[in-house]
Design a protein around this motif. Structure first.
Motif, PDB file in Angstrom:
ATOM      1  N   LEU A 250       0.706  -1.107   0.118  1.00  0.00           N
ATOM      2  CA  LEU A 250      -0.022   0.058   0.040  1.00  0.00           C
ATOM      3  C   LEU A 250       0.822   1.241   0.010  1.00  0.00           C
ATOM      4  O   LEU A 250       0.272   2.152  -0.652  1.00  0.00           O
ATOM      5  CB  LEU A 250      -1.044  -0.109   1.153  1.00  0.00           C
ATOM      6  N   TYR A 251       2.116   1.235   0.314  1.00  0.00           N
ATOM      7  CA  TYR A 251       2.749   2.335   0.482  1.00  0.00           C
ATOM      8  C   TYR A 251       3.775   2.448  -0.673  1.00  0.00           C
ATOM      9  O   TYR A 251       4.501   3.583  -1.047  1.00  0.00           O
ATOM     10  CB  TYR A 251       3.828   2.189   1.509  1.00  0.00           C
ATOM     11  N   LEU A 252       3.904   1.553  -1.612  1.00  0.00           N
ATOM     12  CA  LEU A 252       4.623   1.471  -2.662  1.00  0.00           C
ATOM     13  C   LEU A 252       3.902   1.315  -4.093  1.00  0.00           C
ATOM     14  O   LEU A 252       4.576   1.643  -5.148  1.00  0.00           O
ATOM     15  CB  LEU A 252       5.593   0.179  -2.716  1.00  0.00           C
ATOM     16  N   LEU A 253       2.661   1.679  -4.102  1.00  0.00           N
ATOM     17  CA  LEU A 253       1.658   1.400  -5.196  1.00  0.00           C
ATOM     18  C   LEU A 253       2.153   2.677  -6.207  1.00  0.00           C
ATOM     19  O   LEU A 253       2.086   3.827  -5.525  1.00  0.00           O
ATOM     20  CB  LEU A 253       0.110   1.409  -5.168  1.00  0.00           C
TER      21      LEU A 253
ATOM     22  N   ASN B 105       8.276   7.783  -5.385  1.00  0.00           N
ATOM     23  CA  ASN B 105       7.037   7.383  -4.868  1.00  0.00           C
ATOM     24  C   ASN B 105       5.942   8.385  -4.725  1.00  0.00           C
ATOM     25  O   ASN B 105       5.900   9.663  -3.973  1.00  0.00           O
ATOM     26  CB  ASN B 105       7.499   6.587  -3.397  1.00  0.00           C
ATOM     27  N   PRO B 106       4.826   8.306  -5.278  1.00  0.00           N
ATOM     28  CA  PRO B 106       3.675   9.377  -5.176  1.00  0.00           C
ATOM     29  C   PRO B 106       3.028   9.214  -3.780  1.00  0.00           C
ATOM     30  O   PRO B 106       2.478  10.197  -3.502  1.00  0.00           O
ATOM     31  CB  PRO B 106       2.715   8.864  -6.278  1.00  0.00           C
TER      32      PRO B 106
ATOM     33  N   LEU C 260       5.918   8.224   4.585  1.00  0.00           N
ATOM     34  CA  LEU C 260       4.761   7.665   3.570  1.00  0.00           C
ATOM     35  C   LEU C 260       3.358   7.678   4.232  1.00  0.00           C
ATOM     36  O   LEU C 260       3.320   7.403   5.136  1.00  0.00           O
ATOM     37  CB  LEU C 260       5.116   6.134   3.160  1.00  0.00           C
ATOM     38  N   LYS C 261       2.267   7.726   3.217  1.00  0.00           N
ATOM     39  CA  LYS C 261       1.055   7.311   3.449  1.00  0.00           C
ATOM     40  C   LYS C 261       0.599   6.350   2.696  1.00  0.00           C
ATOM     41  O   LYS C 261       1.186   5.837   1.511  1.00  0.00           O
ATOM     42  CB  LYS C 261       0.189   8.774   3.331  1.00  0.00           C
ATOM     43  N   ALA C 262      -0.479   5.633   3.060  1.00  0.00           N
ATOM     44  CA  ALA C 262      -0.879   4.517   2.221  1.00  0.00           C
ATOM     45  C   ALA C 262      -1.506   5.075   0.918  1.00  0.00           C
ATOM     46  O   ALA C 262      -2.061   6.183   0.931  1.00  0.00           O
ATOM     47  CB  ALA C 262      -2.182   3.692   3.042  1.00  0.00           C
TER      48      ALA C 262
END
Length: 130
Positions: free
Chosen positions: A74-77, A96-97, A111-113
């Motif tokens: 979920l953090y790397l999508l 990473n967006p 990071l956010k999900a």
């Protein structure tokens, strides 16, 4: 159709292949994850894979294999993994967006999900335009 967890640049794929080929173990690729740490709260992890975990996601490019830990998905999508060499350092970078901030030294991030509803809308819009 599912979401692509992460993509690899040509440079990242070449570096992963070189790491595997030069490994003293029977490595098959690398595993990317995240852990709590650093001044911004989270750090990316990269480890050699000698035996993949059944629940890891697999990304392949040009013969390079990268597994993604389930807890990191979920953090790397939408993330792009790259490899760059500068005057001061060489290493993997992550575009990473889901990153909301980073520390000054660049070793840790916040990071956010990923927003799955937004990703679904974007994927639907891309499918319609194709």
């Amino acid at each position: 159709m599912g979401f692509a967890v992460m993509s690899l640049t040509e440079a990242a794929a070449a570096r992963v292949k070189a790491i595997v080929e030069n490994s003293a173990t029977e490595a098959m690729g690398v595993r990317v994850g995240i852990k709590k740490g650093g001044c911004a709260g989270m750090e990316y992890t990269i480890d050699l894979v000698t035996e993949p975990h059944a629940k890891d996601d697999l990304i392949e490019r040009d013969g390079a294999r990268v597994w993604i830990e389930p807890s990191a998905v979920l953090y790397l999508l939408g993330t792009q993994m790259d490899y760059e060499t500068t005057t001061l350092r060489a290493g993997f970078t992550f575009h990473n967006p889901n990153q909301t901030s980073a520390c000054g030294c660049g070793e840790s991030v916040e990071l956010k999900a990923a927003d799955l509803a937004l990703l679904a809308r974007e994927q639907g819009a891309a499918a319609v335009s194709n």
